[in-house]
Design a protein around this motif. Structure first.
Motif: not given
Length: 250
Positions: A38-40, A63-64, A69-70, A122-123
Motif C-alpha cells: 500500500v503506497q502511503i 514526522v509521518l 498513515v491511519d 497518536r496513530v
C-alpha cells in the motif's frame, strides 16, 4: 487460509525484493503466502501529496502524519482483516524467534514501514500497533526491516522448507531459553590442513548429539552472555530436580 502480508510503504518497488527469490519466492509463486503493498502517499490530503510535517516541539527531521498513515492502515486491513499491525522501529520490542513463530502461525501481518523521524505517536496508539525492532541500529527506513521479518516468518509456513528437523535445530529455535546453533562441517574431511572433528565422522549418534550440544552451549556463553544468563535459572532448577529424584525411593 493463505498467510497474507501487506507492507505500508513510500517505496512499494522495494517489494518483494529478495523475497521474490529462493524459498520465499517459490512459495509466493505457489500461493503459500501473499504479499501486497500500500503506497502511503496515495492517502495524502493535499495536491502535493504531502505525507509528513515538522515535529511538534521542534527538532530535526520530519514526522509521518497520523491522518495519512491511519487511512493507509484502513485500506490495508480492508484487504485482509484480523491481522496485527506491526510498526518497524528502532524503539520497538526486539524481534526474536518466538515472535516470528507467533506471527507465522497467525493469518499474516500488516507491516508499517516508517521513514524520516518516524510516525506520529497518536496513530500508533489509536491503531494498537506492535512496535518491533530488528536490531540495535538505525536503518534509512522500515522496508529492509520488513523484508527481514517477512523472510523469517515465511520460511516457517507449512510446505516452504523441506526439512522440519533443520528448522528445529537452528539458532533461537528451542522452546526453552535459546542456544546459538552448533558449527557445521561437510566434505572434504580435510581442507587446507583443517580437519572435520572426528566425532562427526564416528557414526556414533549420541556422541554427535552431545558434541553439538556442548558446542552450542560454548558459543552461546561466549557470544551471547545475555541468552546464557536466561538459561541459568532453568539449568539450576533442572539440576535440583534431578538431585531430588536421585535421592527418592518408593
Amino acid at each position: 487460509m493463505t498467510w497474507h502480508a501487506t507492507a505500508l510503504t513510500l517505496f512499494p518497488e522495494m517489494f518483494p525484493g529478495s523475497l521474490g527469490l529462493s524459498l520465499a519466492g517459490r512459495a509466493l509463486r505457489e500461493g503459500r503466502w501473499r504479499l501486497d503493498t500500500v503506497q502511503i502517499r496515495d492517502f495524502a490530503v493535499d495536491k502535493h501529496r504531502t505525507v509528513d510535517d515538522t515535529p511538534c516541539g521542534g527538532g530535526a527531521g520530519m514526522v509521518l502524519r497520523p491522518d495519512v498513515v491511519d487511512a493507509a492502515c484502513e485500506a490495508a486491513l480492508a484487504q485482509g482483516p484480523g491481522r496485527p499491525l506491526v510498526y518497524l522501529t528502532p524503539r520497538g520490542r526486539l524481534l526474536d524467534q518466538a515472535l516470528v513463530r507467533e506471527l507465522a502461525t497467525g493469518p499474516g501481518a500488516v507491516l508499517v514501514c516508517g521513514r524520516y523521524e518516524g510516525l506520529d505517536q497518536r496513530v500508533i496508539e489509536a491503531r494498537g500497533m506492535r512496535e518491533v525492532s530488528v536490531g540495535d541500529y538505525v536503518l534509512s527506513g522500515g522496508e529492509p526491516a520488513a523484508l527481514l521479518m517477512l523472510d523469517a516468518c515465511v520460511r516457517l509456513l507449512p510446505g516452504v522448507m523441506g526439512g522440519v528437523d533443520s528448522a528445529e535445530e537452528e539458532s533461537f529455535s528451542a522452546s526453552e531459553a535459546p542456544l546459538l546453533e552448533y558449527p557445521h562441517y561437510t566434505k572434504p574431511a580435510e581442507w587446507l590442513g583443517r580437519t572435520v572433528p572426528e566425532v562427526l565422522l564416528s557414526g556414533h549418534h549420541a556422541a554427535v548429539a552431545r558434541w553439538r550440544r556442548e558446542q552450542a552451549e560454548a558459543a552461546t556463553r561466549e557470544r551471547r552472555p545475555d541468552l546464557w544468563a536466561r538459561r541459568e535459572p532453568q539449568r539450576i532448577a533442572a539440576a535440583g530436580l534431578a538431585s531430588g529424584h536421585a535421592g527418592t525411593t518408593d
